[in-house]
Design an enzyme around this catalytic site. Structure first.
Site, PDB file in Angstrom:
ATOM      1  N   TYR A 334       1.078  -1.320  -0.024  1.00 56.85           N
ATOM      2  CA  TYR A 334      -0.197  -0.169  -0.025  1.00 56.85           C
ATOM      3  C   TYR A 334       1.006   0.985   0.005  1.00 56.85           C
ATOM      4  CZ  TYR A 334      -4.279   2.818   1.364  1.00 56.85           C
ATOM      5  OH  TYR A 334      -5.106   3.688   1.560  1.00 56.85           O
ATOM      6  N   CYS A 335       0.662   2.234  -1.062  1.00 60.36           N
ATOM      7  CA  CYS A 335       1.475   3.462  -1.011  1.00 60.36           C
ATOM      8  C   CYS A 335       2.841   3.258  -1.019  1.00 60.36           C
ATOM      9  CB  CYS A 335       0.813   4.296  -0.041  1.00 60.36           C
ATOM     10  SG  CYS A 335       1.609   5.932  -0.206  1.00 60.36           S
ATOM     11  N   LEU A 336       3.398   3.739  -0.078  1.00 60.87           N
ATOM     12  CA  LEU A 336       5.082   3.490  -0.144  1.00 60.87           C
ATOM     13  C   LEU A 336       5.437   2.180   0.347  1.00 60.87           C
ATOM     14  CD1 LEU A 336       7.974   4.573   0.310  1.00 60.87           C
ATOM     15  CD2 LEU A 336       7.369   5.330   2.616  1.00 60.87           C
TER      16      LEU A 336
END
Length: 609
Positions: A334-336
């Site tokens: 998720y994301c980073l």
């Protein structure tokens, strides 16, 4: 003596004069102490650039180029004047009992002007429209300046909007009808309470304003938030690994590992039962493992992006094999966490490591050519100032990161709380999402500097061989693992058309799915809510807009779509696994101790082991 009856005075609740005097004396004493502390902090922290955000240079260049074309500026001024004349005529017509259409109207969903008085009262309607006209004129004027490079233009636009948002009439007591009404009804108690709230937030921030967004006493991790049952079955310096308890008699053979971002805490995916992605995935028959990142202090200052890779997903995969006996796994980043997982997959592909059988990437940036408004904060001047600050402490303070993200949605995450807390004198609402948003995390200096420079600033991750990790040049084109990419259409952190770029690099099967709403709400959208929609398309043309034009729209949550996709890659069903039954015994109950550590200054060193 007059026969005329005396009219009753308005029922105004005046404060007790004794209590009022005590309150004001306390406020004055606290204010004086805060001002003294603030000035002392400025002496201690005032070294370096007086403009670390490099705003002055951007606006100087914009002004210089604007003055080269005075005719265009005069034309803009005349246009504003004509709009004001039309507004004045319409307002006069309304005051005389007539009807008129608005010259300027707020966007649908602009909650600043939700009070009926903004439309029904001619004076407040005039104030509202006057502000909207001026705001529109300012934005259009700076956007029409020619000759600015993209970076400077974006910075000027962003900070102009910050100024425009700050000057909204809803943010001031005398021009906000709801605040005026509350002030009269309470005899000014709201303003006194609001001033106390302001002082409390200033004291909590050690002289810097830390706006309280939520009742932080309303939630307790493991009790009414982050409540999915499970056990911590592994931990190292950087993370704890949670294995969640099954809710079905049988589960898919292949486990599921979730790697969240370490910019925020993992429980955004496990807020409460009704919106927990973790619980929903467990209910679908997945054996779910979650990485819970540590909230680092200065002792972890030298932890690098490589360390996060080794002690994060690679360590988790080994622990999952020990816990379940399964060598293979499906992963979510998720994301980073997805950026980290993409680099991990590249290394594994080049080393012949095929343990990851499918990867899901939520709102993940790998190409930072167009990083959205976060790019405003990334240039050489700002990076140098940030690195100097991080090197002194060993980490980036969580509140500084939170402030950056809040600025991207200033009206929702800053000014609405200024009105609620300081002008109306109310306490924040107990909202699980805002509790999570306020539970910020710190960033190790070495890791964060590498991430911002090599990825955001230099965009080296998108360049084959641009960066090297664990002795391996990262090349995303080497990834042959099947990938499900989930992006969100209104994402202000990872713009969907930028995340889409990865579809052109992956060498294996890929499925791109676009959800409505933003970075959080678009992801955390359980099927039971019946909200939003999503788009799918079997093709992945180079142009993201071409993808969207030929995509099929589906109502509701994308979760079932993903579950079908990953279910086909999860093997047969086996008896459910209980945390701690394998080679790795339970260390403690979920959500674990790492997630409990706060990033506030007073407990910055309280890393629990």
């Amino acid at each position: 003596m007059s026969d005329q009856k005396e009219q009753p005075s308005p029922d105004i609740n005046l404060p007790d004069p004794v209590e009022f005097t005590k309150t004001m004396a306390n406020i004055a004493e606290r204010s004086q102490r805060l001002v003294t502390d603030f000035l002392q902090n400025q002496d201690l922290e005032g070294k370096g650039s007086v403009d670390p955000l490099n705003i002055g240079g951007a606006f100087y260049e914009m002004t210089t180029r604007m003055m080269r074309d005075p005719a265009k500026l005069i034309q803009a001024q005349m246009s504003l004047w004509q709009d004001y004349m039309k507004l004045w005529q319409n307002t006069t017509q309304r005051m005389l009992g007539g009807e008129s259409d608005p010259v300027a109207a707020p966007d649908r969903g602009d909650r600043r002007f939700k009070d009926p008085a903004w439309e029904e009262n001619q004076i407040f309607d005039y104030i509202k429209q006057s502000y909207l006209l001026t705001a529109r004129w300012m934005q259009n004027t700076v956007n029409d300046v020619e000759g600015l490079d993209d970076k400077t233009a974006q910075k000027v636009d962003f900070y102009t909007r910050q100024f425009v948002d700050a000057m909204a009439p809803s943010n001031f007591a005398v021009t906000n009808p709801e605040v005026l009404r509350t002030t009269v009804e309470s005899g000014g108690e709201n303003l006194i309470k609001g001033l106390e709230n302001l002082l409390e937030d200033m004291e909590k921030g050690k002289g810097k304003l830390r706006i309280k967004m939520v009742d932080d006493q309303a939630f307790k991790l493991g009790e009414n938030i982050a409540v999915s049952p499970g056990k911590v079955i592994f931990q190292n310096d950087l993370m704890q690994l949670i294995q969640y308890s099954p809710t079905t008699e049988e589960v898919y053979k292949r486990p599921l590992l979730i790697v969240p971002p370490w910019i925020n805490k993992f429980y955004i995916l496990d807020l409460r039962e009704k919106n927990s992605f973790v619980k929903w995935a467990v209910d679908q028959g997945f054996t779910v493992f979650m990485v819970s990142w540590v909230n680092p202090d200065e002792k972890l200052a030298k932890k690098s992006f490589e360390d996060y890779l080794v002690e994060g997903p690679l360590a988790a995969l080994e622990a999952i094999e020990a816990a379940t006996g399964e060598k293979d796994a499906n992963v979510i980043g998720y994301c980073l966490g997805g950026t980290l997982m993409s680099a991990t997959l590249s290394i594994m592909a080049q080393k012949g490591d095929d343990r990851v059988k499918s990867a899901t990437l939520f709102t993940t940036m790998t190409d930072f050519t167009a990083p959205g408004e976060l790019g405003v904060f990334i240039d050489e001047e700002q990076l140098s100032a940030l690195e100097e600050s991080m090197n002194q402490r060993g980490y980036l303070e969580g509140a500084e990161m939170a402030k950056t993200f809040n600025m991207l949605r200033a009206n929702d995450l800053i000014w609405s709380f200024v009105v609620n807390n300081y002008l109306l004198g109310k306490d924040p609402f107990p909202f699980d999402l805002l509790y999570w948003n306020s539970d910020s995390t710190r960033m190790p200096a070495a890791m964060h500097s590498f991430y911002l420079r090599k990825m955001y600033h230099e965009n080296k991750l998108a360049e084959p061989g641009g960066i090297t990790l664990l002795g391996t040049p990262i090349d995303l084109t080497k990834i042959k693992t099947p990938v499900f990419m989930l992006s969100t259409r209104e994402d202000h952190i990872a713009p969907w058309d930028s995340t889409y770029a990865l579809t052109q690099q992956l060498s294996g099967p890929k499925k791109f799915c676009l959800a409505a709403s933003g970075h959080i709400a678009g992801v955390v959208n359980p099927p039971a809510s019946g909200k939003y929609c999503y788009w799918t398309n079997n093709r992945t043309p180079k142009d993201p807009e071409a993808w969207l034009q030929s995509a099929e729209q589906h109502e509701g949550s994308w979760w079932p779509e993903w579950a079908k996709w990953v279910g086909r890659k999860s093997g047969t069903k086996v008896p459910a696994r209980q945390p701690g039954d394998g080679k790795l015994k339970a260390i403690e109950d979920a959500p674990g101790s790492y997630v409990q550590v706060k990033a506030t200054p007073e407990d910055a060193h309280a890393i629990k082991k």
